[in-house]
Motif scaffolding. Structure first.
Motif, PDB file in Angstrom:
ATOM      1  N   PHE A 106     -50.261   3.524 -97.430  1.00 52.90           N
ATOM      2  CA  PHE A 106     -49.405   4.620 -96.965  1.00 52.90           C
ATOM      3  C   PHE A 106     -50.168   5.935 -97.139  1.00 52.90           C
ATOM      4  CE2 PHE A 106     -46.104   7.817 -97.249  1.00 52.90           C
ATOM      5  CZ  PHE A 106     -45.180   7.404 -96.301  1.00 52.90           C
ATOM      6  N   PRO A 107     -50.772   6.447 -96.050  1.00 47.84           N
ATOM      7  CA  PRO A 107     -51.475   7.724 -96.157  1.00 47.84           C
ATOM      8  C   PRO A 107     -50.481   8.879 -96.269  1.00 47.84           C
ATOM      9  CG  PRO A 107     -52.245   6.426 -94.294  1.00 47.84           C
ATOM     10  CD  PRO A 107     -50.951   5.842 -94.737  1.00 47.84           C
ATOM     11  N   MET A 108     -50.832   9.869 -97.084  1.00 42.81           N
ATOM     12  CA  MET A 108     -49.962  11.025 -97.313  1.00 42.81           C
ATOM     13  C   MET A 108     -50.803  12.294 -97.228  1.00 42.81           C
ATOM     14  SD  MET A 108     -46.812  11.963 -98.175  1.00 42.81           S
ATOM     15  CE  MET A 108     -46.035  10.625 -99.072  1.00 42.81           C
ATOM     16  N   ASP A 132     -56.548   9.814-104.698  1.00 40.48           N
ATOM     17  CA  ASP A 132     -56.739  11.146-104.125  1.00 40.48           C
ATOM     18  C   ASP A 132     -57.478  11.034-102.800  1.00 40.48           C
ATOM     19  OD1 ASP A 132     -59.502  10.938-104.591  1.00 40.48           O
ATOM     20  OD2 ASP A 132     -59.373  11.952-106.527  1.00 40.48           O
ATOM     21  N   LYS A 133     -57.624  12.162-102.103  1.00 38.58           N
ATOM     22  CA  LYS A 133     -58.139  12.101-100.731  1.00 38.58           C
ATOM     23  C   LYS A 133     -59.587  11.631-100.664  1.00 38.58           C
ATOM     24  CE  LYS A 133     -59.378  17.042-100.434  1.00 38.58           C
ATOM     25  NZ  LYS A 133     -59.160  18.278 -99.671  1.00 38.58           N
ATOM     26  N   ASP A 134     -60.401  11.912-101.721  1.00 31.49           N
ATOM     27  CA  ASP A 134     -61.791  11.480-101.687  1.00 31.49           C
ATOM     28  C   ASP A 134     -61.898   9.968-101.816  1.00 31.49           C
ATOM     29  OD1 ASP A 134     -62.749  14.071-101.372  1.00 31.49           O
ATOM     30  OD2 ASP A 134     -62.743  14.451-103.536  1.00 31.49           O
ATOM     31  N   LYS A 135     -61.136   9.384-102.779  1.00 33.76           N
ATOM     32  CA  LYS A 135     -61.140   7.931-102.922  1.00 33.76           C
ATOM     33  C   LYS A 135     -60.512   7.262-101.707  1.00 33.76           C
ATOM     34  CE  LYS A 135     -61.077   7.860-107.990  1.00 33.76           C
ATOM     35  NZ  LYS A 135     -60.337   7.431-109.210  1.00 33.76           N
ATOM     36  N   ALA A 136     -59.461   7.881-101.191  1.00 33.87           N
ATOM     37  CA  ALA A 136     -58.804   7.327-100.003  1.00 33.87           C
ATOM     38  C   ALA A 136     -59.759   7.326 -98.808  1.00 33.87           C
ATOM     39  CB  ALA A 136     -57.553   8.130 -99.674  1.00 33.87           C
ATOM     40  N   ARG A 137     -60.547   8.383 -98.693  1.00 34.69           N
ATOM     41  CA  ARG A 137     -61.489   8.469 -97.571  1.00 34.69           C
ATOM     42  C   ARG A 137     -62.489   7.317 -97.621  1.00 34.69           C
ATOM     43  NH1 ARG A 137     -65.862  13.331 -96.572  1.00 34.69           N
ATOM     44  NH2 ARG A 137     -67.043  12.278 -94.940  1.00 34.69           N
ATOM     45  N   GLN A 138     -62.950   6.969 -98.818  1.00 38.05           N
ATOM     46  CA  GLN A 138     -63.887   5.870 -98.941  1.00 38.05           C
ATOM     47  C   GLN A 138     -63.276   4.568 -98.424  1.00 38.05           C
ATOM     48  OE1 GLN A 138     -65.246   5.603-102.990  1.00 38.05           O
ATOM     49  NE2 GLN A 138     -65.891   7.744-103.076  1.00 38.05           N
ATOM     50  N   ILE A 139     -61.989   4.341 -98.758  1.00 32.81           N
ATOM     51  CA  ILE A 139     -61.321   3.116 -98.309  1.00 32.81           C
ATOM     52  C   ILE A 139     -61.144   3.123 -96.793  1.00 32.81           C
ATOM     53  CG2 ILE A 139     -59.159   1.825 -98.401  1.00 32.81           C
ATOM     54  CD1 ILE A 139     -58.929   2.571-101.318  1.00 32.81           C
ATOM     55  N   LEU A 152     -58.143   4.090 -88.026  1.00 30.37           N
ATOM     56  CA  LEU A 152     -57.829   4.749 -89.293  1.00 30.37           C
ATOM     57  C   LEU A 152     -58.454   6.123 -89.435  1.00 30.37           C
ATOM     58  CD1 LEU A 152     -57.942   1.971 -92.040  1.00 30.37           C
ATOM     59  CD2 LEU A 152     -55.992   3.001 -90.930  1.00 30.37           C
ATOM     60  N   LEU A 153     -59.352   6.495 -88.533  1.00 26.75           N
ATOM     61  CA  LEU A 153     -60.031   7.784 -88.683  1.00 26.75           C
ATOM     62  C   LEU A 153     -59.060   8.953 -88.634  1.00 26.75           C
ATOM     63  CD1 LEU A 153     -63.255   7.237 -86.566  1.00 26.75           C
ATOM     64  CD2 LEU A 153     -63.039   7.293 -89.053  1.00 26.75           C
ATOM     65  N   GLU A 154     -57.914   8.769 -88.015  1.00 31.76           N
ATOM     66  CA  GLU A 154     -56.971   9.880 -87.949  1.00 31.76           C
ATOM     67  C   GLU A 154     -56.387  10.219 -89.319  1.00 31.76           C
ATOM     68  OE1 GLU A 154     -52.820   9.077 -86.437  1.00 31.76           O
ATOM     69  OE2 GLU A 154     -53.858   7.365 -85.548  1.00 31.76           O
ATOM     70  N   TYR A 155     -56.588   9.337 -90.310  1.00 31.04           N
ATOM     71  CA  TYR A 155     -56.025   9.566 -91.632  1.00 31.04           C
ATOM     72  C   TYR A 155     -57.025  10.147 -92.619  1.00 31.04           C
ATOM     73  CZ  TYR A 155     -52.543   6.455 -89.636  1.00 31.04           C
ATOM     74  OH  TYR A 155     -51.609   5.885 -88.825  1.00 31.04           O
ATOM     75  N   VAL A 156     -58.276  10.325 -92.215  1.00 32.44           N
ATOM     76  CA  VAL A 156     -59.278  10.900 -93.111  1.00 32.44           C
ATOM     77  C   VAL A 156     -58.816  12.289 -93.552  1.00 32.44           C
ATOM     78  CG1 VAL A 156     -61.616  11.815 -93.229  1.00 32.44           C
ATOM     79  CG2 VAL A 156     -61.201   9.578 -92.210  1.00 32.44           C
ATOM     80  N   GLY A 157     -58.911  12.558 -94.839  1.00 32.82           N
ATOM     81  CA  GLY A 157     -58.467  13.839 -95.381  1.00 32.82           C
ATOM     82  C   GLY A 157     -57.112  13.764 -96.040  1.00 32.82           C
ATOM     83  N   SER A 158     -56.492  12.583 -96.058  1.00 29.91           N
ATOM     84  CA  SER A 158     -55.182  12.424 -96.670  1.00 29.91           C
ATOM     85  C   SER A 158     -55.290  11.583 -97.932  1.00 29.91           C
ATOM     86  CB  SER A 158     -54.203  11.759 -95.693  1.00 29.91           C
ATOM     87  OG  SER A 158     -54.636  10.446 -95.390  1.00 29.91           O
ATOM     88  N   ARG A 159     -54.288  11.709 -98.801  1.00 31.19           N
ATOM     89  CA  ARG A 159     -54.190  10.836 -99.964  1.00 31.19           C
ATOM     90  C   ARG A 159     -53.698   9.464 -99.526  1.00 31.19           C
ATOM     91  NH1 ARG A 159     -49.945  14.091-103.105  1.00 31.19           N
ATOM     92  NH2 ARG A 159     -49.473  14.696-100.970  1.00 31.19           N
ATOM     93  N   MET A 160     -53.636   8.540-100.485  1.00 34.52           N
ATOM     94  CA  MET A 160     -53.235   7.185-100.156  1.00 34.52           C
ATOM     95  C   MET A 160     -52.371   6.590-101.263  1.00 34.52           C
ATOM     96  SD  MET A 160     -55.638   3.768 -99.784  1.00 34.52           S
ATOM     97  CE  MET A 160     -56.509   4.326 -98.333  1.00 34.52           C
TER      98      MET A 160
END
Length: 799
Positions: A106-108, A132-139, A152-160
């Motif tokens: 669930f991206p936030m 956080d957004k950095d760890k989420a970006r890696q995933i 999934l690229l549209e979610y880069v920059g969001s938390r997870m």
């Protein structure tokens, strides 16, 4: 000029993505929840003995499992000035013969303050891990790189938020409930709630039920509530509560659900939203709303005259409904109003020679007069309108009262003066006092040029009632909107330093209780400036002013550029219809239509003028920004003939018949647009909604095969249009428009002379580009082959 960047990558899709949701008060969209099916689940499916066709050689890995399906998507939101609580209930279906497991992600959005987050899978509460957004970006990048799917690229920059989902039973369902609360911040009293509903690219089949309801409850009075994204119902409950609802069945939602609301104690509330990209002119939408204090000490007294066609063509159901609608209007006049009726057929028959007061005995007598109206004879339009205008007195008191004429007809002028231009001139001369003329055309046997010009020249509005529509209901509802005038002779001015221009509508309509004034425009210079409203409120002059900020940059409200362009195109097409064509106006329509993805007769004409040879040969070369129209033209020989002969363009000049009515209604719809409608396409004389059924257009189909199905004779498409193979031909991404050209998605702003950098999909350089320009993620999420423009450069992703 083309440069190359090394990379790797073949696109495939091994997992199912599904939107659950998120919401937020910020302009930037939050992301959707989705399920990633584990590799071992896919491997287990592969080992099953169930038969399947032997795979042919493919450039992509074989998909061993059927993707999950979203059965329903239900959302309840409770909103105040400071807090929003969102509850989501969604059911996924596993169509495979084996139990699956996966990870729910669930991206936030990073700039949304979430106070509480809870999740239920079946009957069990599940703890979600927060990244956080950095760890989420890696995933996100790991999944995109591994699965070779850019969605999934549209979610880069969001938390997870992520959690395990097990089991997902074979041939069974898994139900997920989600609840979270968030801080809602209001700017100048305006709060925004955004719920991502863009699940189309994730669901393998249409969703059976989508339902969203947002309940709003505030301490201060609600000045306005509006939904710029969807055709939602808005139910006001007193001054401090409202409910906004949207429901649909068997759909593939593809745009966020947005609700905006403002609290205010002012007699006139002002709301402004803006969008501006660096280095470009800005766009804005201003809304002016009369509050409860906007009325004078008593309701503004009005004068009104109902001009009703009783010619022979009105016989039957039409005259019955006209009688009942007129009786309803008479029964709902205000005590201080004055009124009259002019029935006309072969001659005009006024109920009274002058306006009379709306006291009970007068309205009861008039209702009896209305009940006895019979249909017979010709159509003396000129005489009837002049009789209505003559009924108004010439005293200062008379001129100080708003006077409205409601004109209803189902035919052409056949008696007395029948020349359209002379009728218009006669009405113009007789209407020196600024009478408002509201026009209703019934059926298709009307002259739309006459009716539309009568409304335009006399500061009114137009509407058309189809043969199968309820005339009584439509006319009664219309009267309810004009029953209580609040402000007339409006003028809105902006601080000259802001460089405001291209505002629509060009002429501001009167403002009535319960209504809103909505203006779209552009501005050159960001900064603060005064906005001033002037008008007449009853017999008094009124002025109000507000100090507003026009931002330097604001990436939110991405729908504003397209709405502004839609309104301008509607205005320009009406100018062509009613005043004739010229080259400059035509070229402006074409340029706006190409840039913002708006279908017009001219965009189809332009294809033939620019590239008739390539269309006839069925070649696949790109025509910049017009791929959609090229494919449709190539697939429909009749369209080619229409374009060669100028038939499509000539429809703008038609004055009578079904085509003329359809064209008038469509240009009027465009000129009054308040939301982006991507589910529209053209058919026959122009445009219909998907709700009307019928046509679908398919991309990537050989030119010898028809690309259009359903109702015969139609052509053209706009917005989200899919074919038999489920392929779309045009998509909106934020304020951008993309057209499909074969396997590529092409930015409508792309030009061949731009310096173009080639980037291999899923390479290191690919992800670095997304990191440097986060908004590119949503563009690249369209597919592995995308051409996108940033400033004066273009980037093309390749496999």
């Amino acid at each position: 000029m083309t440069t190359s960047v090394k990379s790797l990558g073949i696109v495939t899709s091994l997992f199912a993505l599904f939107a659950l949701a998120a919401a937020g008060p910020v302009p930037r969209a939050m992301a959707d929840g989705f399920i990633v099916v584990d590799d071992r689940s896919a491997e287990e499916i592969r080992r099953l003995p169930w038969p399947h066709p032997h795979p042919m050689p493919r450039p992509t890995p074989w998909r061993y499992h059927m993707p999950l399906q979203v059965k329903n998507h239900l959302v309840e939101a409770e909103l105040t000035e400071s807090v929003g609580i969102t509850r989501i209930d969604q059911t996924f279906h596993n169509p495979n013969n084996v139990q699956l497991e996966g990870t729910y992600i669930f991206p936030m959005a990073d700039d949304v303050a979430v106070q509480k987050f809870s999740m239920m899978i079946g009957d069990k509460e599940v703890q979600a891990e927060v990244l956080d957004k950095d760890k989420a970006r890696q995933i996100y990048e790991e999944i995109v790189s591994k699965m070779k799917d850019p969605a999934l690229l549209e979610y880069v920059g969001s938390r997870m938020y992520k959690a395990r989902v097990f089991p997902i039973p074979a041939k069974g369902d898994v139900r997920i409930k989600l609840e979270y609360s968030q801080v809602i911040t209001a700017t100048n009293g305006l709060a925004n709630y955004r719920y991502p509903l863009n699940t189309e690219k994730y669901s393998s089949a249409p969703i059976s039920q989508v339902a969203i309801r947002a309940r709003i409850k505030t301490r201060q009075p609600l000045a306005t509530v509006f939904c710029p994204s969807h055709q939602a119902s808005i139910d006001r409950k007193g001054t401090n509560e409202a409910s906004v609802g949207y429901e649909a069945s068997n759909v593939l939602p593809d745009k966020d659900f947005v609700v905006s609301y403002k609290t205010s104690n002012e007699d006139f509330a002002f709301v402004m939203l803006a969008h501006r990209q660096a280095g470009e002119e800005g766009y804005f939408m201003a809304r002016i709303i009369p509050g409860e204090g906007a009325r004078p000490r008593k309701v503004v007294a009005k004068d009104i005259c109902f001009v009703i066609d009783t010619s022979g063509s009105m016989a039957g159901k039409k005259i019955q409904q006209a009688r009942e609608a007129l009786r309803y209007c008479l029964a709902n006049l205000n005590a201080d109003d004055r009124f009259n009726i002019v029935a006309f057929s072969t001659e005009a028959r006024p109920y009274k020679e002058t306006l009379i007061s709306a006291k009970t005995e007068n309205t009861e007598s008039a209702r009896q007069f209305a009940a006895e109206l019979q249909s017979a004879g010709g159509t003396a339009i000129n005489d009837a309108l002049l009789a209505a205008l003559k009924a108004r007195g010439g005293s200062d008191e008379d001129r100080g009262r708003p006077y409205m004429v409601v004109f209803l007809t189902d035919g052409l002028p056949t008696i007395g003066e029948t020349n359209i231009d002379r009728i218009l001139e006669n009405v113009k001369k007789a209407n020196a006092g600024g009478v408002r003329l509201f026009v209703f055309g019934v059926g298709n046997d009307v002259n739309t040029k006459l009716l539309d010009k009568l409304a335009e020249d006399n500061h009114g509005s137009r509407d058309y009632v189809a043969e199968n529509e309820d005339l009584e209901l439509k006319l009664s509802n219309f009267y309810g909107t004009i029953a209580n005038p609040v402000l007339s002779d409006l003028k809105l001015t902006f601080d000259s330093a802001l460089g405001v221009h291209d505002t629509y509508p060009k002429v501001l309509p009167d403002l009535f209780k319960g209504g809103e004034l909505v203006i779209f425009g552009r501005y050159d210079n960001p900064g603060k400036g005064k906005v001033e409203l002037a008008g007449r409120c009853g017999d008094e002059e009124l002025k109000r002013s507000w100090e507003e900020s026009f931002p330097q940059t604001d990436a939110g409200q991405e729908y504003l550029p397209r709405l502004w362009a839609t309104r301008k195109v509607g205005y320009l097409l009406d100018e062509i219809r009613l005043h004739g064509e010229n080259k400059e106006v035509r070229e402006e329509v074409v340029q706006l239509a190409k840039r913002f993805g708006i279908v017009t007769p001219y965009t189809s004409m332009l294809i033939m003028e620019e590239d008739q040879g390539r269309i006839a040969r069925g070649e696949g070369d790109r025509i910049e920004g017009l791929t959609l129209h090229r494919r449709l033209a190539a697939a429909r020989p009749q369209l080619l003939e229409d374009l060669k002969s100028g038939g499509a363009r000539s429809k703008l000049g038609v004055e009578t018949g079904p085509g003329a009515v359809a064209m008038s209604k469509e240009t009027n719809r465009l000129a009054a647009a308040e939301r982006v409608e991507v589910d529209r396409y053209s058919h026959g004389d122009w445009s219909y909604s998907l709700a009307d059924g019928g046509v679908a257009a398919s991309a990537g189909r050989p030119s010898s095969q028809p690309a259009i199905y359903g109702m015969g004779g139609g052509y053209g498409a706009a917005g989200r249009v899919s074919g038999r193979e489920g392929e779309q031909v045009m998509q909106y991404v934020g304020s951008r428009t993309f057209y499909r050209d074969g396997e590529k998605w092409v930015d409508s702003r792309y030009k061949k002379e731009l310096q173009t950098t080639m980037v291999k999909a899923f390479s290191k350089e690919y992800f670095e580009l997304v990191a440097a320009h986060p908004d590119l993620g949503k563009c690249f999420a369209l597919g592995s082959k995308v051409i996108v423009v940033i400033g004066d450069k273009a980037y093309e992703t390749t496999e």
